[in-house]
Every structure is written in C-alpha cells, then in structure tokens.
Design a protein around this motif. Structure first.
Motif, mmCIF file in Angstrom:
data_model
loop_
_atom_site.group_PDB
_atom_site.id
_atom_site.type_symbol
_atom_site.label_atom_id
_atom_site.label_comp_id
_atom_site.label_asym_id
_atom_site.label_seq_id
_atom_site.Cartn_x
_atom_site.Cartn_y
_atom_site.Cartn_z
ATOM 1 N N TRP A 83 0.822 -1.204 0.000
ATOM 2 C CA TRP A 83 0.000 0.000 0.000
ATOM 3 C C TRP A 83 0.859 1.258 0.000
ATOM 4 N N ALA A 84 0.380 2.257 -0.724
ATOM 5 C CA ALA A 84 0.929 3.618 -0.656
ATOM 6 C C ALA A 84 -0.186 4.503 -0.112
ATOM 7 N N ILE A 85 0.068 5.147 1.024
ATOM 8 C CA ILE A 85 -0.986 5.860 1.750
ATOM 9 C C ILE A 85 -0.597 7.313 1.964
ATOM 10 N N LYS A 86 -1.577 8.199 1.814
ATOM 11 C CA LYS A 86 -1.377 9.609 2.148
ATOM 12 C C LYS A 86 -2.538 10.082 3.009
ATOM 13 N N LEU A 87 -2.211 10.704 4.123
ATOM 14 C CA LEU A 87 -3.213 11.201 5.061
ATOM 15 C C LEU A 87 -3.114 12.718 5.167
ATOM 16 N N ALA A 88 -4.238 13.350 5.459
ATOM 17 C CA ALA A 88 -4.245 14.776 5.795
ATOM 18 C C ALA A 88 -4.416 14.889 7.309
ATOM 19 N N TRP A 89 -3.666 15.818 7.908
ATOM 20 C CA TRP A 89 -3.819 16.025 9.348
ATOM 21 C C TRP A 89 -3.961 17.510 9.652
ATOM 22 N N THR A 90 -4.610 17.791 10.758
ATOM 23 C CA THR A 90 -4.803 19.166 11.208
ATOM 24 C C THR A 90 -4.305 19.289 12.644
ATOM 25 N N GLY A 91 -3.540 20.336 12.887
ATOM 26 C CA GLY A 91 -3.060 20.619 14.240
ATOM 27 C C GLY A 91 -3.718 21.887 14.756
ATOM 28 N N THR A 92 -4.099 21.886 16.007
ATOM 29 C CA THR A 92 -4.709 23.054 16.629
ATOM 30 C C THR A 92 -3.905 23.430 17.861
ATOM 31 N N SER A 93 -3.360 24.647 17.874
ATOM 32 C CA SER A 93 -2.546 25.090 19.005
ATOM 33 C C SER A 93 -3.432 25.414 20.197
ATOM 34 N N LYS A 94 -2.800 25.618 21.339
ATOM 35 C CA LYS A 94 -3.541 25.959 22.557
ATOM 36 C C LYS A 94 -4.302 27.277 22.407
ATOM 37 N N THR A 95 -3.816 28.126 21.494
ATOM 38 C CA THR A 95 -4.481 29.417 21.273
ATOM 39 C C THR A 95 -5.549 29.344 20.194
ATOM 40 N N GLY A 96 -5.735 28.154 19.614
ATOM 41 C CA GLY A 96 -6.779 27.982 18.612
ATOM 42 C C GLY A 96 -6.333 28.119 17.175
ATOM 43 N N VAL A 97 -5.046 28.365 16.938
ATOM 44 C CA VAL A 97 -4.529 28.497 15.567
ATOM 45 C C VAL A 97 -4.424 27.110 14.932
ATOM 46 N N LYS A 98 -4.922 26.984 13.711
ATOM 47 C CA LYS A 98 -4.924 25.688 13.028
ATOM 48 C C LYS A 98 -3.825 25.612 11.972
ATOM 49 N N TYR A 99 -3.233 24.444 11.855
ATOM 50 C CA TYR A 99 -2.206 24.152 10.864
ATOM 51 C C TYR A 99 -2.604 22.871 10.134
ATOM 52 N N LYS A 100 -2.273 22.817 8.849
ATOM 53 C CA LYS A 100 -2.604 21.632 8.053
ATOM 54 C C LYS A 100 -1.331 20.985 7.511
ATOM 55 N N GLY A 101 -1.399 19.679 7.372
ATOM 56 C CA GLY A 101 -0.237 18.968 6.864
ATOM 57 C C GLY A 101 -0.607 17.608 6.307
ATOM 58 N N TYR A 102 0.428 16.827 5.987
ATOM 59 C CA TYR A 102 0.225 15.515 5.366
ATOM 60 C C TYR A 102 1.107 14.462 6.020
ATOM 61 N N VAL A 103 0.667 13.226 5.947
ATOM 62 C CA VAL A 103 1.463 12.071 6.355
ATOM 63 C C VAL A 103 1.505 11.125 5.166
ATOM 64 N N GLU A 104 2.690 10.730 4.775
ATOM 65 C CA GLU A 104 2.841 9.791 3.655
ATOM 66 C C GLU A 104 3.481 8.499 4.146
ATOM 67 N N ILE A 105 2.899 7.394 3.729
ATOM 68 C CA ILE A 105 3.452 6.063 3.990
ATOM 69 C C ILE A 105 3.680 5.440 2.617
ATOM 70 N N PRO A 106 4.857 5.623 2.052
ATOM 71 C CA PRO A 106 5.074 5.261 0.644
ATOM 72 C C PRO A 106 5.105 3.765 0.352
ATOM 73 N N ASN A 107 5.432 2.940 1.367
ATOM 74 C CA ASN A 107 5.567 1.513 1.058
ATOM 75 C C ASN A 107 5.247 0.659 2.282
ATOM 76 N N LEU A 108 3.953 0.448 2.507
ATOM 77 C CA LEU A 108 3.514 -0.507 3.526
ATOM 78 C C LEU A 108 3.418 -1.848 2.829
ATOM 79 N N SER A 109 4.347 -2.745 3.135
ATOM 80 C CA SER A 109 4.454 -3.989 2.367
ATOM 81 C C SER A 109 4.777 -5.160 3.275
ATOM 82 N N ASP A 110 4.354 -6.356 2.851
ATOM 83 C CA ASP A 110 4.688 -7.560 3.600
ATOM 84 C C ASP A 110 6.184 -7.840 3.590
#
Length: 339
Positions: A83-110
C-alpha cells in the motif's frame, strides 16, 4: 505407474459436501483489497494526539493505493499486501490556531517489518513552522504505526477465517464454514448431543464491555431526537445515513461503515441497539445502550456497550466519542455555554 484407484491421496478430490480442495493441497486465493481499504481507513481516521503545544488529528485518508491478498497452499497461509498511503492532518494550538499537513506512507508492504515502515510527516505548502509538526512526527507517527500493526494482525486473524478447510483426518480444523458430515457419519452425528453439535457452529471471539459518559447542553428530548432523525444523523456524521427509528428498525451510518438494528426505544430516556462496524466478523453485533439523564438544562448520556470484539475496544470507544458525541456537539452547539 500407480494402478487404477491408487495414487497420492493428496491429489484425490473426495466426494464431500463442499466438493473442493481436500487436505488443503491445492492453491486457493482470497482478495483482501476491499476489506483492507475499509480497515485501514477505520484504523487511521481516529488517530489523535495531544501535547503541550496543542492537538493533532488525522482528518482524511486522501490516498490509498495498493492491494492485498491471502493464499492457502498445503494448509499454509501466505499474506501479500502493498500500500501507498497519504493522510491529511490538522493541528490546533492551545491558542486555537490551526495548521494543516500531510502524512505519507510510501511503502507498507509484507516485505518490510512494520517497525521499519517509513512514515513521513510534513506541513502543507505555505504553512508556517510549528511545534505541532514535531508532535505529529513523534507521537502521531507512533499511533499511526500502532494502527498499521492492528491492520496486519486482523488481516491474519479475522479476515482469514475459513481459509483453511478441514482435512480428512481432522487436522487444521476451522470452525467456519460449517462442513456437512459425510454420508457414513450422519447416523453417528444425529445421535450426538446438542453440546457437541454446538462446538462446531460459529466463531467464538474474545469480547469486552465499554462505557462512556458525556454531557450535552440540551434537553433529553432534543438529544434523543438527534439520534433517531435521519437528517440530523447525516448532519453530525457528515455522511449518508438511513434509519428506521422503530423497534426492529434497521440503520446504516457513515456510508455503510456502521450498521445495526434498534432493539428498544424509550423516548427521552433510553435507546438500545444491535450495532457493528463493517469490518467486524460477519454476523457479529454488539449491544449498545444509551441512557439519557436530565440534569436540569443539561443531559448526561451514559453509554454501555457489550459484546465488543476485544481487539476493537479502543477503536469503538474513540469512534463513539469522536463521530457521535463530539460530532453532535460541534454540529448543533451542544458543547458550548453561551453567557
């Protein structure tokens, strides 16, 4: 050369009820791609971590390319997945500021050990640097790795049920599917006790109980209505739903990921339902009971779940907390006090 009627019994297909693959000698294959796709989404979407800087959570599985299959050769199961997987993630600071990013797993394999699987965390383009990225890169990646381990474990247990058929001498016995007895055994089988018959039917899985409690800033009447009104369910789950809010009525939520049946409905007081995730063993339902307690301007909901597959305990609790309770609060404003 073997005489007629003689030969290696491993190549001889006996007359039997299922008519195939005696002694598990021939190669059989089962496609696990669709199951794996749903399972990975269900395991990865609840990932959430908190730290001193704030909180980060996976919000979307934006890419899930690959395949998985299981092969049975001579009674031995061989697993293939890539599998090749890409996720979107969101971070929220203690002050409420939001940040966006990605997580990539290029080679989930047996071919790779799960601890060696590469998990790449990044911020979206033009996002300023933040310590939330470090939080996601460390604790978030660890939770994602745990989710991957759970996927591999359940692929090798839940999905493989019935892959190994019974042999003629009773070895490698699987409880599903049920194999009809041979003609010469039917008389003996008919005289056996009900206890011995029940041992060969169904799949026993370890189960557990869960309990959750939360408070909503609304009346029991309004909150009860949220759970039994199709349009309101679609609103807080942000997905298609279908339900019949009557005793014995069926429901289907989150585009079919959750299904079940209403067992008992006491308006403003209690809901009892048979409930299951799509990825659970076929035919297995948990019993979920929701009690609505009037606290004078607020409603306390107490959830009791019985018959949850033990391997699904945390996922089920997180799913109810995130997709039901938090979803209802965010959608209808039942979690914020107005002064």
């Amino acid at each position: 050369m073997a005489k007629w009627g003689e030969g290696d019994p491993r190549w001889i297909v006996e007359q039997r009820a299922d008519a195939t693959n005696v002694n598990n000698w021939h190669w059989t294959e089962r496609d696990a791609s669709n199951w794996s796709s749903e399972r990975l989404k269900a395991l990865l979407l609840p990932v959430r971590v908190e730290g001193e800087e704030g909180a980060c959570e996976v919000t979307e599985v934006s890419k899930l390319d690959g395949e998985a299959s299981i092969n049975n050769r001579k009674g031995k199961l061989i697993f293939f997945y890539e599998w090749a997987i890409k996720l979107a993630w969101t971070g929220t600071s203690k002050t409420g500021v939001k940040y966006k990013g990605y997580v990539e797993i290029p080679n989930l394999s047996d071919e790779n050990d799960v601890d060696e699987v590469e998990i790449l965390v990044s911020l979206a383009k033009d996002e300023p640097d933040t310590n939330l990225k470090t939080l996601m890169k460390q604790e978030g990646a660890e939770k994602i790795r745990d989710a991957i381990k759970t996927y591999i474990s359940t692929l090798k247990t839940e999905f493989t049920q019935g892959m190994i058929l019974p042999t003629v001498n009773g070895e490698h016995m699987e409880t599903t599917p049920q194999v009809a007895p041979k003609a010469e055994d039917r008389k003996a089988a008919s005289s056996s006790s009900a206890t011995s018959q029940s041992k060969s039917i169904g799949v026993k899985i370890p189960t557990c109980k869960i309990s959750l409690k939360d408070t909503f800033l609304t009346s029991p009447e309004e909150l009860y209505r949220v759970f039994v009104t199709q349009e309101m369910v679609q609103a807080f789950t942000h997905a298609q739903a279908a339900l019949e809010a009557d005793k014995g009525g069926k429901f289907q939520l989150l585009d079919g990921s959750v299904t079940g049946e209403f067992v008992d409905l006491v308006p403003e007081k209690q809901l009892v339902m048979k409930w299951r995730f799509k990825s659970w063993p076929a035919g297995h339902f948990a019993t979920i009971t929701l009690n609505f307690n009037d606290k004078g301007g607020e409603t306390e909901v107490c959830l009791e779940g019985k018959g949850i597959p033990a391997s699904e305990e945390e996922r089920t609790k997180q799913g109810w907390q995130r997709y039901y309770f938090e979803g209802i609060k965010q959608t209808f404003g039942y979690g914020a006090r107005l002064f």
